[in-house]
Write a protein that holds these residues in place. Structure first.
Motif, short mmCIF file in Angstrom:
data_model
loop_
_atom_site.label_atom_id
_atom_site.label_comp_id
_atom_site.label_asym_id
_atom_site.label_seq_id
_atom_site.Cartn_x
_atom_site.Cartn_y
_atom_site.Cartn_z
N GLY A 63 30.90 66.37 24.71
CA GLY A 63 31.44 67.32 25.69
C GLY A 63 32.38 68.35 25.13
N TYR A 64 32.64 68.29 23.84
CA TYR A 64 33.50 69.32 23.24
C TYR A 64 32.71 70.63 23.16
N PRO A 65 33.40 71.76 23.22
CA PRO A 65 32.70 73.05 23.32
C PRO A 65 32.08 73.54 22.02
N THR A 66 31.15 72.76 21.50
CA THR A 66 30.43 73.18 20.30
C THR A 66 29.39 74.23 20.69
N GLN A 67 28.84 74.88 19.72
CA GLN A 67 27.82 75.90 19.98
C GLN A 67 26.62 75.27 20.70
N LYS A 68 26.20 74.07 20.28
CA LYS A 68 25.07 73.40 20.92
C LYS A 68 25.36 73.08 22.39
N VAL A 104 27.48 74.66 24.45
CA VAL A 104 27.49 75.91 25.22
C VAL A 104 26.06 76.40 25.43
N GLN A 105 25.22 76.30 24.41
CA GLN A 105 23.81 76.72 24.55
C GLN A 105 23.07 75.87 25.57
N ILE A 148 24.37 74.38 28.17
CA ILE A 148 24.85 74.78 29.49
C ILE A 148 24.19 76.09 29.91
N GLN A 149 24.08 77.01 28.99
CA GLN A 149 23.44 78.29 29.30
C GLN A 149 21.97 78.10 29.67
N GLN A 150 21.30 77.18 28.99
CA GLN A 150 19.88 76.96 29.24
C GLN A 150 19.63 76.13 30.50
N HIS A 151 20.42 75.08 30.71
CA HIS A 151 20.16 74.13 31.79
C HIS A 151 21.15 74.23 32.95
N GLY A 152 22.19 75.02 32.78
CA GLY A 152 23.22 75.11 33.81
C GLY A 152 24.24 73.99 33.65
N PRO A 153 25.40 74.16 34.23
CA PRO A 153 26.43 73.11 34.13
C PRO A 153 26.12 71.94 35.06
N LEU A 154 26.65 70.79 34.73
CA LEU A 154 26.58 69.64 35.62
C LEU A 154 27.84 69.67 36.48
N PRO A 155 27.71 69.88 37.78
CA PRO A 155 28.88 70.07 38.64
C PRO A 155 29.88 68.92 38.59
N PHE A 156 29.43 67.70 38.38
CA PHE A 156 30.35 66.56 38.33
C PHE A 156 31.03 66.41 36.97
N LEU A 157 30.56 67.16 36.00
CA LEU A 157 31.07 66.97 34.64
C LEU A 157 31.78 68.21 34.09
N HIS A 158 31.19 69.35 34.27
CA HIS A 158 31.76 70.58 33.71
C HIS A 158 32.74 71.22 34.69
N ARG A 159 33.89 71.61 34.19
CA ARG A 159 34.91 72.25 35.02
C ARG A 159 34.68 73.75 35.06
#
Length: 101
Positions: A62-67, A69-70, A72-83
């Motif tokens: 869950g750390y903001p690595t390049q992979k 972030v990519q 999240i951009q491709q699949h969208g954030p998980l509302p219960f996990l990503h702030r």
């Protein structure tokens, strides 16, 4: 997080807390709690990986690595996990947030 002093109500008692900056290097109990929290979080991320393998949470926890972030951009954030306050997500629209909602 060590940056704020606070007072809170717990039941009928008023409790105060004192911030200790860099507390994990000064207080054993804070250091221990920090380790327990990290280990617990890493275990949760591995479990979430089995449910959502496309995010590769087993690799970056869950750390903001390049992979991350990519993914999240491709699949969208998980509302219960990503702030929504997570820097890479602040710019996202409601529709982008609903991708996985």
């Amino acid at each position: 997080n060590g940056n704020n002093n606070s007072t809170s109500s717990h039941g009928s008692r008023l409790q105060s807390a004192r911030a200790i900056i860099k507390g994990d290097s000064k207080e054993f109990s804070i250091a221990a709690a920090s380790i327990v929290a990290k280990v617990t979080r890493d275990r949760l991320m591995r479990q979430y990986h089995h449910l959502y393998p496309q995010y590769q949470l087993d690799q970056h926890k869950g750390y903001p690595t390049q992979k991350h972030v990519q993914a999240i951009q491709q699949h969208g954030p998980l509302p219960f996990l990503h702030r929504r306050t997570f820097a890479p997500l602040k710019h996202m629209t409601q529709d982008e947030w609903r991708k996985n909602g």
